[in-house]
Design a protein around this motif. Structure first.
Motif, PDB file in Angstrom:
ATOM      1  N   PRO A 283       0.932  -0.852  -0.435  1.00  0.00           N
ATOM      2  CA  PRO A 283      -0.121   0.042   0.385  1.00  0.00           C
ATOM      3  C   PRO A 283       0.869   0.926  -0.242  1.00  0.00           C
ATOM      4  O   PRO A 283       1.399   0.976   0.374  1.00  0.00           O
ATOM      5  CB  PRO A 283      -0.601  -0.566   1.047  1.00  0.00           C
ATOM      6  CG  PRO A 283       0.239  -0.613   2.332  1.00  0.00           C
ATOM      7  CD  PRO A 283       1.204  -1.937   1.788  1.00  0.00           C
TER       8      PRO A 283
ATOM      9  N   ASP B   7      -4.766 -10.175  14.050  1.00  0.00           N
ATOM     10  CA  ASP B   7      -5.938  -9.299  13.418  1.00  0.00           C
ATOM     11  C   ASP B   7      -7.393  -9.620  13.433  1.00  0.00           C
ATOM     12  O   ASP B   7      -7.616 -10.362  12.490  1.00  0.00           O
ATOM     13  CB  ASP B   7      -5.653  -8.719  11.933  1.00  0.00           C
ATOM     14  CG  ASP B   7      -4.392  -7.427  11.050  1.00  0.00           C
ATOM     15  OD1 ASP B   7      -5.695  -6.362  12.095  1.00  0.00           O
ATOM     16  OD2 ASP B   7      -3.778  -7.258  10.727  1.00  0.00           O
TER      17      ASP B   7
ATOM     18  N   VAL C  76       1.612   2.691  17.904  1.00  0.00           N
ATOM     19  CA  VAL C  76       0.463   1.724  18.676  1.00  0.00           C
ATOM     20  C   VAL C  76      -0.156   0.352  17.779  1.00  0.00           C
ATOM     21  O   VAL C  76       0.648   0.843  16.035  1.00  0.00           O
ATOM     22  CB  VAL C  76      -0.827   2.637  18.721  1.00  0.00           C
ATOM     23  CG1 VAL C  76      -0.474   3.660  19.590  1.00  0.00           C
ATOM     24  CG2 VAL C  76      -1.338   3.504  17.400  1.00  0.00           C
ATOM     25  N   THR C  77      -0.489  -0.263  17.804  1.00  0.00           N
ATOM     26  CA  THR C  77      -1.252  -1.086  17.725  1.00  0.00           C
ATOM     27  C   THR C  77      -1.841  -1.235  16.056  1.00  0.00           C
ATOM     28  O   THR C  77      -2.539  -0.459  16.305  1.00  0.00           O
ATOM     29  CB  THR C  77      -2.073  -2.686  18.240  1.00  0.00           C
ATOM     30  OG1 THR C  77      -2.705  -1.772  19.208  1.00  0.00           O
ATOM     31  CG2 THR C  77      -1.304  -3.482  18.889  1.00  0.00           C
ATOM     32  N   GLY C  78      -1.812  -1.642  15.052  1.00  0.00           N
ATOM     33  CA  GLY C  78      -2.601  -1.380  13.644  1.00  0.00           C
ATOM     34  C   GLY C  78      -1.317  -0.101  13.003  1.00  0.00           C
ATOM     35  O   GLY C  78      -2.240   0.402  11.982  1.00  0.00           O
ATOM     36  N   SER C  79      -0.844   0.273  14.267  1.00  0.00           N
ATOM     37  CA  SER C  79      -0.303   1.918  13.506  1.00  0.00           C
ATOM     38  C   SER C  79      -0.205   1.656  11.969  1.00  0.00           C
ATOM     39  O   SER C  79       0.773   2.179  11.788  1.00  0.00           O
ATOM     40  CB  SER C  79       0.482   2.080  14.278  1.00  0.00           C
ATOM     41  OG  SER C  79       1.857   2.331  14.540  1.00  0.00           O
TER      42      SER C  79
ATOM     43  N   LYS D 294       3.302  -0.750  11.797  1.00  0.00           N
ATOM     44  CA  LYS D 294       4.571  -1.625  11.536  1.00  0.00           C
ATOM     45  C   LYS D 294       5.412  -2.421  10.606  1.00  0.00           C
ATOM     46  O   LYS D 294       6.285  -2.282  10.660  1.00  0.00           O
ATOM     47  CB  LYS D 294       4.571  -1.345  13.562  1.00  0.00           C
ATOM     48  CG  LYS D 294       5.458  -0.619  14.223  1.00  0.00           C
ATOM     49  CD  LYS D 294       5.164  -0.426  15.933  1.00  0.00           C
ATOM     50  CE  LYS D 294       4.590  -1.620  16.664  1.00  0.00           C
ATOM     51  NZ  LYS D 294       2.445  -1.966  16.263  1.00  0.00           N
ATOM     52  N   THR D 295       4.725  -2.800  10.608  1.00  0.00           N
ATOM     53  CA  THR D 295       4.919  -4.592  10.060  1.00  0.00           C
ATOM     54  C   THR D 295       5.019  -4.761   8.542  1.00  0.00           C
ATOM     55  O   THR D 295       5.874  -4.678   8.255  1.00  0.00           O
ATOM     56  CB  THR D 295       3.571  -5.411   9.972  1.00  0.00           C
ATOM     57  OG1 THR D 295       3.257  -5.370  11.106  1.00  0.00           O
ATOM     58  CG2 THR D 295       3.782  -6.719   9.126  1.00  0.00           C
TER      59      THR D 295
ATOM     60  N   PRO E 206      -3.050   3.766  10.106  1.00  0.00           N
ATOM     61  CA  PRO E 206      -4.229   3.534   8.666  1.00  0.00           C
ATOM     62  C   PRO E 206      -5.710   3.056   8.303  1.00  0.00           C
ATOM     63  O   PRO E 206      -6.192   3.723   7.787  1.00  0.00           O
ATOM     64  CB  PRO E 206      -3.308   3.626   7.859  1.00  0.00           C
ATOM     65  CG  PRO E 206      -1.846   3.032   8.478  1.00  0.00           C
ATOM     66  CD  PRO E 206      -2.469   3.558   9.792  1.00  0.00           C
ATOM     67  N   GLY E 207      -4.877   1.296   8.513  1.00  0.00           N
ATOM     68  CA  GLY E 207      -6.291   1.232   8.317  1.00  0.00           C
ATOM     69  C   GLY E 207      -7.558   1.120   9.471  1.00  0.00           C
ATOM     70  O   GLY E 207      -8.625   0.761   8.243  1.00  0.00           O
TER      71      GLY E 207
ATOM     72  N   ARG F  73      -9.692  -3.036  14.885  1.00  0.00           N
ATOM     73  CA  ARG F  73      -8.311  -3.286  13.838  1.00  0.00           C
ATOM     74  C   ARG F  73      -8.731  -3.170  12.135  1.00  0.00           C
ATOM     75  O   ARG F  73      -7.852  -2.281  12.034  1.00  0.00           O
ATOM     76  CB  ARG F  73      -7.797  -4.119  13.757  1.00  0.00           C
ATOM     77  CG  ARG F  73      -7.221  -5.284  15.485  1.00  0.00           C
ATOM     78  CD  ARG F  73      -6.131  -4.219  15.543  1.00  0.00           C
ATOM     79  NE  ARG F  73      -4.753  -4.951  14.556  1.00  0.00           N
ATOM     80  CZ  ARG F  73      -3.878  -4.915  14.376  1.00  0.00           C
ATOM     81  NH1 ARG F  73      -2.998  -4.323  15.329  1.00  0.00           N
ATOM     82  NH2 ARG F  73      -3.123  -5.586  13.228  1.00  0.00           N
TER      83      ARG F  73
ATOM     84  N   LEU G 239       2.544   4.115   1.726  1.00  0.00           N
ATOM     85  CA  LEU G 239       3.200   4.426   2.642  1.00  0.00           C
ATOM     86  C   LEU G 239       2.563   5.578   3.273  1.00  0.00           C
ATOM     87  O   LEU G 239       2.637   6.923   2.379  1.00  0.00           O
ATOM     88  CB  LEU G 239       4.377   4.223   2.983  1.00  0.00           C
ATOM     89  CG  LEU G 239       4.845   3.136   2.794  1.00  0.00           C
ATOM     90  CD1 LEU G 239       6.619   3.140   3.194  1.00  0.00           C
ATOM     91  CD2 LEU G 239       4.436   1.900   3.559  1.00  0.00           C
ATOM     92  N   SER G 240       2.058   6.158   4.374  1.00  0.00           N
ATOM     93  CA  SER G 240       2.163   6.847   5.158  1.00  0.00           C
ATOM     94  C   SER G 240       3.241   8.241   5.003  1.00  0.00           C
ATOM     95  O   SER G 240       4.263   7.478   5.246  1.00  0.00           O
ATOM     96  CB  SER G 240       0.448   7.120   6.322  1.00  0.00           C
ATOM     97  OG  SER G 240       2.115   6.479   7.553  1.00  0.00           O
TER      98      SER G 240
HETATM   99  P1  ADP Z   1       1.234  -2.715  13.067  1.00  0.00           P
HETATM  100  O1  ADP Z   1       2.515  -3.413  12.922  1.00  0.00           O
HETATM  101  O2  ADP Z   1       1.579  -1.481  13.643  1.00  0.00           O
HETATM  102  O3  ADP Z   1      -0.216  -3.074  14.264  1.00  0.00           O
HETATM  103  P2  ADP Z   1       0.041  -2.883  10.326  1.00  0.00           P
HETATM  104  O4  ADP Z   1       1.323  -2.769   9.388  1.00  0.00           O
HETATM  105  O5  ADP Z   1      -0.284  -4.886  10.791  1.00  0.00           O
HETATM  106  O6  ADP Z   1       0.529  -2.785  11.918  1.00  0.00           O
HETATM  107  O7  ADP Z   1      -0.981  -1.949   9.897  1.00  0.00           O
HETATM  108  C1  ADP Z   1      -2.235  -2.770  10.804  1.00  0.00           C
HETATM  109  C2  ADP Z   1      -3.787  -2.239   9.760  1.00  0.00           C
HETATM  110  O8  ADP Z   1      -3.296  -1.958   8.230  1.00  0.00           O
HETATM  111  C3  ADP Z   1      -3.264  -3.830   8.431  1.00  0.00           C
HETATM  112  O9  ADP Z   1      -4.295  -4.098   7.603  1.00  0.00           O
HETATM  113  C4  ADP Z   1      -2.162  -3.431   7.581  1.00  0.00           C
HETATM  114  O10 ADP Z   1      -2.369  -3.778   6.041  1.00  0.00           O
HETATM  115  C5  ADP Z   1      -2.679  -1.363   7.259  1.00  0.00           C
HETATM  116  N1  ADP Z   1      -2.508  -0.615   6.510  1.00  0.00           N
HETATM  117  C6  ADP Z   1      -1.156  -0.637   7.529  1.00  0.00           C
HETATM  118  N2  ADP Z   1      -0.225   0.284   6.858  1.00  0.00           N
HETATM  119  C7  ADP Z   1      -1.232   1.014   5.227  1.00  0.00           C
HETATM  120  C8  ADP Z   1      -0.804   2.174   4.003  1.00  0.00           C
HETATM  121  N3  ADP Z   1       0.133   2.712   4.211  1.00  0.00           N
HETATM  122  N4  ADP Z   1      -1.984   2.078   3.764  1.00  0.00           N
HETATM  123  C9  ADP Z   1      -2.813   1.565   3.840  1.00  0.00           C
HETATM  124  N5  ADP Z   1      -2.808   0.636   5.019  1.00  0.00           N
HETATM  125  C10 ADP Z   1      -2.325   0.340   6.001  1.00  0.00           C
END
Ligand code: ADP
Ligand code: ZN
Ligand code: ZN
Length: 721
Positions: A189, A539, A217-220, A222-223, A373-374, A579, A191-192
Motif C-alpha cells: 500500500p 488481526d 500503536v497497534t495497527g499503526s 509497523k509491519t 491507517p487501516g 483493527r 505508505l503514510s
Molecule cells: P502494526 O504492525 O503496527 O500492528 P500493521 O502493519 O499490521 O500494523 O498494519 C495494520 C493494518 O493497517 C493492516 O491491515 C495493514 O494492512 C494496514 N495498513 C498499514 N499501513 C497501511 C497503509 N500505508 N495504507 C493502507 N493500509 C495500511
C-alpha cells in the motif's frame, strides 16, 4: 611445543578445554569430536595455537575434525564470546545454543536443498474423490493450489512429513525441483507520511550499525515499515532477519512476507523438526535464505550478507531465555547488529522501559507512528468500577451489557483474563481449608473439565476431593475465575452465540490456534475468552469489544516490573479491538478505578505512563538506571540453600560499587519440593558489576556446598522469581 586448540564444550562449566591439535590443524569456528571424561563430545574450536593451561603431555587429542572449514563465522564467534562473557554463562552452553541440535551431533551436515512437493494426476483425482482423511487430506488440499517446499509446508501443516511419505509411496504426490519464487508479489500500500519517514530514516542507516525504536500503536502499520525495509535490503542483495516473540505470531507474518516480497521465507523456531531447523540455519549460512523469520533462538542465525535486523514486539519477555544460557535475544540482536554493521530496528506499541531509557540517553533513535491507517479511530477505553456491583462469575453488569450489544450487532467480543483453569482456589466454606500444592505451598487451580486440581507452578495434578479433607464438610467452593469458568458463564448467558476459549489448553494441538483464528475472520458474532495468547498481534477484523478482567493482581505485585507489564498488557490487549473499519471499545474492569497507573494510562496513554514509571525507577535507582545480577539457588534442604548462599556471598569480591541484597528466600520460597533462595547484586554501572562478577561463576562451582544445590546466575534478570 605441540599445537594446542581451545574448545567450547556443552557443559555447564565456566571454562574452555584444551586439546592437542589434530594433524593438519583446524580452524576456529569448526566443530570437533573430543574425548571428555568417559564420553565423546562435539565442541566448537574457539582458538588455535594457544598456550596450554596444563602441561602439553597431559592433554588428550582431538578425535576428529567435523567440518572442512569454520561452521560458525568470525562474526558469530566474536558475538558468542561476547555474549558468554556478558551473561556470565558457561561458554560451551552459549556455543551450543547457537547451533541447531542436529548440528551438535558428530554427523555430516544435512543436505540443504530439498525437493518441492506436487500432486500427481492420481493425487488430483484422489483429492477430488475425497478418498483421504486427516493430514493426508490436508496435504493434498495444500498441494492442489501449487507445488510447495518444505519451509512452506512446515508453516502451513506442521507434522506434514509422515503424510508426505504415505502419499509419495501411494504415488499421489511427487517430488520436483524447487520452483522459483512467486513471480508477482502483492503490491505494497502507499505508505503514510509517518511510515515513509520511518522507512527513509532507517534506510539511510543501511550499511552501518544504528539502533532504532519504532514506537507505534497497534495497527499503526509497523509491519508495513518492516516489509518496506526488508524489500529494500533484499533489493540491495542483503539478508534480513525478523524476530518475533512467539511462533503463534509467525504464520500470519510469514504469509504477509511471502506475498509481499515474492521470495521464500525461512522460518526458524523451536517447534521445528530438528533436521528442518538445521537445514534452514545452513541455508541462511550459505546465503541461499534471504529472509529469516524466527523466535528467540533465531537470533543466532548466520547472516553472511546481513542488511537489516528487526525485533518485533521488542518489549516481550519471551525474548529472555530463562534457563541454561540466560541471554536476551533483543539485546543480542543489537550486539550482532553492531558486529555486522547493520541497522537494528526494535518495534513495539509498548516499548520496554529499557529501550525508552536508551532513547532518552541518545543511544537509540526513536521513530513514531501515531495514526492507524487501516482503522477508523483508536478504541475508546473505559474503566468499569466493580466495587459494590452484583457480579456474575466475576463479570459486572456493565461488561455483560456491552458484550450483549456487541454480539447483537453481529460483532465479536473478547473477554480477557490471564488465568487458565476454572478457579484459582478451591475453598472449604466451613473451615477455610483450601487445596494447596504440598510441593509449592501455593493454591492449586481447579480445572473443572479435566476434574483435577493442577499446580501452575510445578504442574502437580491431584484429584478433586469430594469433601473437605480438614473438616469433612461437603461445601467446597471454587473461588475466583479462570478462563474456563468465564467460558461457562458466558455460554450460559449467551446460548445463541458461539463462545471460544483460547488458552494453552484449548490450543494444545499445533494447528488448533491457527484454525480458530481462521474461523474468526468471518463476519459472524462470537465471544472469545482468552489469556495472554490473544494479546499478541493477531488481526481479527470483526472484533470490536475487548473486556479486560482480573488485572488488579498486577497492581499489588512486589515485582518492580509489575506496573510496566500491566501497562503493556492492557495496551496490547486493548489494541485487538477495532483493527479494521469498525470502531472498537475497551472496558477495563477493576476494584481500583482510581489507581494512578490505570488513570494515567487511560487518560494519557502508554507513553505518558511509561515516562512516569521511568521516573519512579530513576528515583529508586532500579533498572534501567542500575544493573542487576541474580544468583538463584535451590535444594531439597533449606540448610543446603542457606549454606551455599553464605559461601557465595563470602566469595564475592568486596567492592564498594556493589550493593548486595540477601541471602534471602526467593519470592516463592518453595517450588516443586525444593527450597529456594537468592542473592541480588546491584551496581549503578555495568562495568564494575561485570568486573566484580566475572570470576564469580568459577568460584561458585568450586564451593564445597555447591554439590548439594542447583544454582544459576542471571544477568539483567527480567523477574526475580
Ligand atoms: P502494526 O504492525 O503496527 O500492528 P500493521 O502493519 O499490521 O500494523 O498494519 C495494520 C493494518 O493497517 C493492516 O491491515 C495493514 O494492512 C494496514 N495498513 C498499514 N499501513 C497501511 C497503509 N500505508 N495504507 C493502507 N493500509 C495500511
Ligand atoms: Zn473444611
Ligand atoms: Zn506445585
Amino acid at each position: 611445543m605441540p599445537a594446542v586448540v581451545r574448545v567450547a564444550l556443552p557443559v555447564p562449566l565456566a571454562r574452555l578445554f584444551d586439546y592437542l591439535s589434530p594433524a593438519g590443524g583446524v580452524a576456529a569456528g569448526s566443530r570437533v569430536l573430543v574425548p571428555f571424561g568417559r564420553k565423546k563430545m562435539v565442541g566448537v574450536v574457539v582458538a588455535t595455537d594457544v598456550e596450554a593451561a596444563v602441561a602439553g603431555t597431559r592433554l588428550k587429542s582431538v578425535l576428529r575434525v567435523l567440518d572442512d572449514g569454520p561452521l560458525l563465522d568470525a562474526e558469530l564467534m566474536q558475538t558468542l564470546a561476547w555474549a558468554a562473557d556478558y551473561w556470565l554463562a558457561a561458554p560451551g552452553e552459549a556455543y551450543a545454543n547457537a547451533l541447531p541440535l542436529a548440528l551438535r551431533e558428530p554427523r555430516p551436515l544435512p543436505e540443504t536443498s530439498e525437493p518441492w512437493y506436487a500432486l500427481t494426476v492420481a493425487g488430483q483425482s484422489a483429492r477430488d474423490a475425497g478418498s483421504r482423511r486427516g493430514s493426508s487430506r490436508s496435504l493434498l488440499d495444500l498441494l492442489a493450489g501449487a507445488s510447495q517446499g518444505a519451509a512452506e509446508l512446515d508453516v502451513a501443516l506442521p507434522g506434514w512429513r509422515p503424510a508426505a511419505r504415505r502419499l509419495l509411496e501411494a504415488g499421489l504426490v511427487e517430488q520436483r525441483a524447487p520452483a522459483p519464487a512467486a513471480a508477482a508479489p502483492n503490491p505494497a500500500p502507499p505508505l503514510s507520511t509517518e511510515q515513509q519517514a520511518a522507512v527513509d530514516a532507517i534506510a539511510s542507516a543501511f550499511g552501518r550499525f544504528q539502533p532504532f525504536l519504532l514506537d507505534g500503536v497497534t495497527g499503526s502499520g509497523k509491519t508495513e515499515v518492516y516489509l518496506a525495509l526488508i524489500a529494500q535490503a533484499l533489493a540491495a542483495g542483503r539478508q534480513a532477519l525478523l524476530l518475533v516473540p512467539e511462533i503463534g505470531l509467525a504464520p500470519q507474518t510469514v504469509r504477509r512476507l511471502r506475498e509481499r516480497l515474492g521470495v521464500p521465507v525461512e522460518v526458524i523456531h523451536s517447534n521445528l523438526a530438528e533436521g528442518e531447523r538445521a537445514r534452514a540455519w545452513l541455508r541462511a549460512r550459505s546465503g541461499e535464505a534471504r529472509v529469516v523469520l524466527g523466535t528467540r533462538s533465531a537470533v543466532f542465525t548466520p547472516l553472511p550478507q546481513a542488511g537489516l535486523i528487526v525485533v518485533d514486539e521488542e518489549h516481550d519477555g519471551a525474548y529472555k531465555q530463562q534457563e541454561g544460557f540466560r541471554y536476551h535475544a533483543r539485546d543480542l540482536a543489537l550486539v550482532r547488529g553492531r558486529a555486522l554493521g547493520v541497522p537494528v530496528l526494535l518495534g513495539s506499541a509498548t516499548p520496554s522501559l529499557e529501550s525508552l531509557a536508551n532513547v532518552e540517553a541518545g543511544r537509540y533513535r526513536a521513530l513514531h507512528l501515531r495514526a492507524r491507517p487501516g482503522a477508523v479511530q483508536p478504541p475508546q477505553v473505559q474503566i468499569v468500577d466493580m466495587r459494590a456491583q452484583r457480579l456474575d462469575h466475576g463479570l459486572s453488569p456493565a461488561l455483560l451489557a456491552a458484550v450483549a450489544e456487541t454480539v447483537a450487532r453481529g460483532e465479536q467480543a473478547l473477554v480477557f483474563r490471564n488465568r487458565r483453569g476454572y478457579a484459582p482456589v478451591l475453598l472449604c466454606h466451613a473451615c477455610g481449608w483450601h487445596a494447596e500444592c504440598p510441593r509449592c505451598e501455593r493454591p492449586m487451580t481447579l480445572h473443572a473439565q479435566r476434574r483435577t486440581l493442577v499446580c501452575h507452578h510445578c504442574d502437580r495434578h491431584a484429584a478433586v476431593p469430594g469433601t473437605c479433607p480438614a473438616c469433612g464438610g461437603a461445601e467446597l467452593k471454587p473461588q475466583g475465575q479462570g478462563t474456563e469458568r468465564l467460558e461457562e458463564a458466558l455460554a450460559a448467558r449467551f446460548p445463541d452465540v458461539p463462545v471460544w476459549r483460547i488458552d494453552r489448553e484449548t490450543t494444545r494441538r499445533r494447528d488448533a490456534f491457527e484454525q480458530l483464528l481462521e474461523g474468526l475472520q468471518d463476519d459472524a458474532a462470537a465471544i472469545l475468552v482468552g489469556t495472554q495468547m490473544l494479546a499478541k498481534g493477531h488481526d481479527l477484523p470483526n472484533l470490536t469489544l475487548v473486556a479486560i478482567v482480573g488485572v488488579d493482581e498486577g497492581l499489588h505485585s512486589v515485582d518492580f516490573r509489575a506496573g510496566e507489564r500491566l501497562a503493556q498488557l492492557v495496551v496490547q490487549v486493548a489494541g485487538r479491538a477495532g483493527r479494521a473499519r469498525k470502531p472498537g471499545r475497551v472496558l477495563l474492569q477493576t476494584h481500583h478505578p482510581d489507581h494512578p497507573l490505570l488513570r494515567g494510562l487511560l487518560a494519557q496513554g502508554y507513553a505518558a505512563a511509561a515516562r512516569e514509571l521511568l521516573a519512579e525507577r530513576r528515583q529508586a535507582m532500579l533498572p534501567p538506571y542500575s544493573h542487576q545480577a541474580l544468583l538463584r539457588v535451590e535444594a531439597h534442604q533449606r540448610a543446603a540453600v542457606d549454606g551455599f548462599l553464605a559461601e557465595a556471598l563470602a566469595a564475592l569480591p568486596a567492592d564498594p560499587a556493589l550493593r548486595v541484597a540477601g541471602p534471602m528466600p526467593a519470592p516463592m520460597p518453595l517450588r516443586a519440593g525444593r527450597h529456594r533462595g537468592q542473592l541480588l547484586i546491584e551496581a549503578d554501572a555495568r562495568g564494575p558489576l561485570h568486573a566484580a562478577l566475572r570470576p564469580w561463576p568459577h568460584a561458585l562451582a568450586g564451593l564445597p556446598s555447591a554439590r548439594r544445590v542447583r544454582w544459576s546466575l542471571d544477568v539483567d534478570p527480567i523477574d526475580l522469581y
